[in-house]
Design a protein around this motif. Structure first.
Motif, PDB file in Angstrom:
ATOM      1  N   HIS A 129      -8.086  35.552  60.159  1.00  0.00           N
ATOM      2  CA  HIS A 129      -8.320  34.131  59.858  1.00  0.00           C
ATOM      3  C   HIS A 129      -9.347  33.921  58.739  1.00  0.00           C
ATOM      4  N   GLN A 185      -2.890  33.301  53.362  1.00  0.00           N
ATOM      5  CA  GLN A 185      -2.733  31.881  53.709  1.00  0.00           C
ATOM      6  C   GLN A 185      -3.973  31.165  53.185  1.00  0.00           C
ATOM      7  N   SER A 214      -2.533  22.955  54.637  1.00  0.00           N
ATOM      8  CA  SER A 214      -3.004  21.585  54.346  1.00  0.00           C
ATOM      9  C   SER A 214      -2.490  21.076  52.999  1.00  0.00           C
TER      10      SER A 214
HETATM   11  N1  LIG Z   1      -5.702  29.332  57.878  1.00  0.00           N
HETATM   12  C1  LIG Z   1      -6.483  28.299  58.059  1.00  0.00           C
HETATM   13  O1  LIG Z   1      -7.728  28.398  58.049  1.00  0.00           O
HETATM   14  C2  LIG Z   1      -5.832  26.948  58.283  1.00  0.00           C
HETATM   15  C3  LIG Z   1      -6.612  25.772  58.204  1.00  0.00           C
HETATM   16  C4  LIG Z   1      -5.959  24.549  58.378  1.00  0.00           C
HETATM   17  C5  LIG Z   1      -4.591  24.502  58.654  1.00  0.00           C
HETATM   18  N2  LIG Z   1      -3.879  25.663  58.764  1.00  0.00           N
HETATM   19  C6  LIG Z   1      -2.419  25.663  59.076  1.00  0.00           C
HETATM   20  O2  LIG Z   1      -1.753  24.772  58.225  1.00  0.00           O
HETATM   21  C7  LIG Z   1      -1.089  23.782  58.987  1.00  0.00           C
HETATM   22  C8  LIG Z   1      -1.054  22.499  58.229  1.00  0.00           C
HETATM   23  O3  LIG Z   1      -2.387  22.024  57.991  1.00  0.00           O
HETATM   24  P1  LIG Z   1      -2.681  20.489  58.032  1.00  0.00           P
HETATM   25  O4  LIG Z   1      -2.207  19.952  59.331  1.00  0.00           O
HETATM   26  O5  LIG Z   1      -4.082  20.283  57.625  1.00  0.00           O
HETATM   27  O6  LIG Z   1      -1.623  20.022  56.860  1.00  0.00           O
HETATM   28  P2  LIG Z   1      -1.362  18.729  56.050  1.00  0.00           P
HETATM   29  O7  LIG Z   1       0.127  18.719  55.872  1.00  0.00           O
HETATM   30  O8  LIG Z   1      -2.226  18.686  54.851  1.00  0.00           O
HETATM   31  O9  LIG Z   1      -1.821  17.510  56.979  1.00  0.00           O
HETATM   32  C9  LIG Z   1      -1.045  17.117  58.055  1.00  0.00           C
HETATM   33  C10 LIG Z   1      -1.475  15.698  58.447  1.00  0.00           C
HETATM   34  O10 LIG Z   1      -1.076  14.800  57.431  1.00  0.00           O
HETATM   35  C11 LIG Z   1      -0.609  13.610  57.989  1.00  0.00           C
HETATM   36  N3  LIG Z   1       0.808  13.451  57.599  1.00  0.00           N
HETATM   37  C12 LIG Z   1       1.768  14.419  57.497  1.00  0.00           C
HETATM   38  N4  LIG Z   1       2.924  13.885  57.059  1.00  0.00           N
HETATM   39  C13 LIG Z   1       2.697  12.571  56.878  1.00  0.00           C
HETATM   40  C14 LIG Z   1       3.506  11.502  56.438  1.00  0.00           C
HETATM   41  N5  LIG Z   1       4.785  11.677  56.095  1.00  0.00           N
HETATM   42  N6  LIG Z   1       2.951  10.262  56.378  1.00  0.00           N
HETATM   43  C15 LIG Z   1       1.672  10.051  56.726  1.00  0.00           C
HETATM   44  N7  LIG Z   1       0.841  11.044  57.147  1.00  0.00           N
HETATM   45  C16 LIG Z   1       1.351  12.275  57.220  1.00  0.00           C
HETATM   46  C17 LIG Z   1      -0.799  13.724  59.512  1.00  0.00           C
HETATM   47  O11 LIG Z   1      -2.071  13.183  59.794  1.00  0.00           O
HETATM   48  P3  LIG Z   1      -2.348  12.400  61.185  1.00  0.00           P
HETATM   49  O12 LIG Z   1      -2.189  13.420  62.251  1.00  0.00           O
HETATM   50  O13 LIG Z   1      -3.755  11.922  61.006  1.00  0.00           O
HETATM   51  O14 LIG Z   1      -1.310  11.308  61.260  1.00  0.00           O
HETATM   52  C18 LIG Z   1      -0.797  15.232  59.717  1.00  0.00           C
HETATM   53  O15 LIG Z   1      -1.534  15.624  60.853  1.00  0.00           O
HETATM   54  C19 LIG Z   1      -1.854  23.727  60.313  1.00  0.00           C
HETATM   55  O16 LIG Z   1      -1.106  23.150  61.352  1.00  0.00           O
HETATM   56  C20 LIG Z   1      -2.127  25.181  60.502  1.00  0.00           C
HETATM   57  O17 LIG Z   1      -0.971  25.828  61.001  1.00  0.00           O
HETATM   58  C21 LIG Z   1      -4.473  26.875  58.565  1.00  0.00           C
END
Ligand SMILES: NC(=O)c1ccc[n+]([C@@H]2O[C@H](COP(=O)([O-])OP(=O)(O)OC[C@H]3O[C@@H](n4cnc5c(N)ncnc54)[C@H](OP(=O)(O)O)[C@@H]3O)[C@@H](O)[C@H]2O)c1
Length: 326
Positions: A129, A185, A214
């Motif tokens: 991680h 990642q 993200s």
């Molecule tokens: N390796 C690492 O350190 C690390 C760190 C972070 C994430 N990750 C991985 O990456 C994945 C994605 O990260 P992330 O969740 O931060 O990604 P993201 O796609 O940047 O953000 C997702 C958030 O954006 C909003 N969203 C998504 N689609 C939307 C739409 N069509 N309209 C309006 N709002 C929308 C939602 O917010 P709301 O929930 O507020 O509605 C959702 O929770 C995680 O689930 C995880 O598996 C890894």
């Protein structure tokens, strides 16, 4: 759905993949399971999770880790072999001195627990991680290589590494004949473009796969937050996600949203779709990990990629560089 080769490997990943950090943390099991089903139906073949994902990430209760893996394990009953499962190890999963990090001791224990929660006997992509400054990298790589040889792990990868850390790891793997990190990642979006400087040239030179996490800047790029206005009650900002708050404090975050608003309208896309298209237009990115907390959000992403025409032109990418490189 388009599938891309992950780095130099023969493994093909869907151009968007499913992030599950919200599962068991901000959304319940029923909603999580519906999102998994829709993702698989839509052609997504990679699910990304981590041993730490769960309520404990917000409330500091380290007993509440692993809920995301548990939900995935139950949801994938009968379909485990149709999915590429990626999980992670390193962040604290307990209060013990050895309940974290990348020692051989912790990796072996953490993997067994992830396998139990995911109800499987192998992980397709096991990711560290982050970099562990307190453990020799060769100890970590030897432990991971042993897991690959035992058949418990198919591939290994890293997350949140600097280019020099990945280069050092590759050097050690080559020297000792260990499996190497085939992917990284990293955070990547219109408001977090840091990887373009060192990581992207490195992965292109060494044929390393990239999962961009993200891609919507944790929701900021969907335009849901306004300066000096309370966040929507069902949003992650309202739930108190610290990393999102930090990102929003970046001076340029709101400016970028306003800059892309007319460009998204021109295309007939939502802001979220435009932000995702930007990430998917980068040749170095194998897959963008989409983090939907609502089914409609995932469907928006799927509609974009299923249209088949979502790459921005060279000219648009150049203009975005000028707009966002502040
Ligand atoms: N390796 C690492 O350190 C690390 C760190 C972070 C994430 N990750 C991985 O990456 C994945 C994605 O990260 P992330 O969740 O931060 O990604 P993201 O796609 O940047 O953000 C997702 C958030 O954006 C909003 N969203 C998504 N689609 C939307 C739409 N069509 N309209 C309006 N709002 C929308 C939602 O917010 P709301 O929930 O507020 O509605 C959702 O929770 C995680 O689930 C995880 O598996 C890894």
């Amino acid at each position: 759905m388009e599938y891309k080769s992950w780095g130099r490997t023969g493994l093909k990943l869907s151009h968007i993949s499913l992030g599950t950090m919200a599962f068991g943390r901000w959304i319940d099991e029923q909603h999580s399971a519906a999102i998994i089903d829709a993702a698989l139906e839509g052609g997504i073949n990679l699910i990304d999770t981590a041993d730490v994902y769960g309520k404990g990430m917000d409330n500091g209760n380290l007993r509440q880790t692993g809920e995301s893996e548990q939900i995935i394990g139950r949801a994938l009953k009968g379909k485990r072999h149709d999915v590429i499962l990626a999980t992670k190890v390193k962040n604290p999963v307990g209060t013990g001195i050895n309940d974290k990090g990348l020692s051989r001791y912790h990796i072996f224990r953490a993997l067994e627990k992830s396998l139990q929660r995911l109800q499987t006997d192998y992980i397709d992509i096991y990711q560290v991680h982050g970099f562990d400054h307190e453990t020799p990298l060769d100890e970590t790589l030897r432990a991971l290589d042993d897991l690959v040889r035992e058949g418990k792990v198919r591939y290994i990868a890293c997350s949140n590494f600097a280019a020099w850390q990945l280069a050092k790891a590759h050097g050690l793997s080559a020297l000792h004949g260990f499996s190497r990190f085939e992917g990284i990642q990293s955070e990547y979006s219109l408001i977090t473009r840091d990887i373009e400087r060192e990581i992207v040239p490195f992965v292109q030179s060494e044929k390393v796969g990239v999962m961009a996490y993200s891609p919507l800047g944790r929701g900021i790029l969907a335009g849901k937050y306004k300066q000096d206005v309370p966040p929507p009650p069902d949003s992650r900002l309202a739930a108190g996600e610290k990393r999102l708050e930090l990102l929003l404090n970046k001076r340029s975050a709101y400016d970028v949203v306003e800059a892309i608003r007319p460009l998204a309208t021109q295309r007939g896309w939502s802001l979220a779709q435009y932000a995702l298209a930007f990430v998917l237009s980068q040749p170095a990115i194998t897959t963008a990990i989409v983090g939907a907390s609502k089914l409609e959000q995932l469907q928006e992403a799927l509609h974009l990629v299923q249209s088949g025409e979502y790459r921005l032109s060279e000219q648009e990418l150049h203009e975005l560089l000028l707009l966002t490189d502040k």
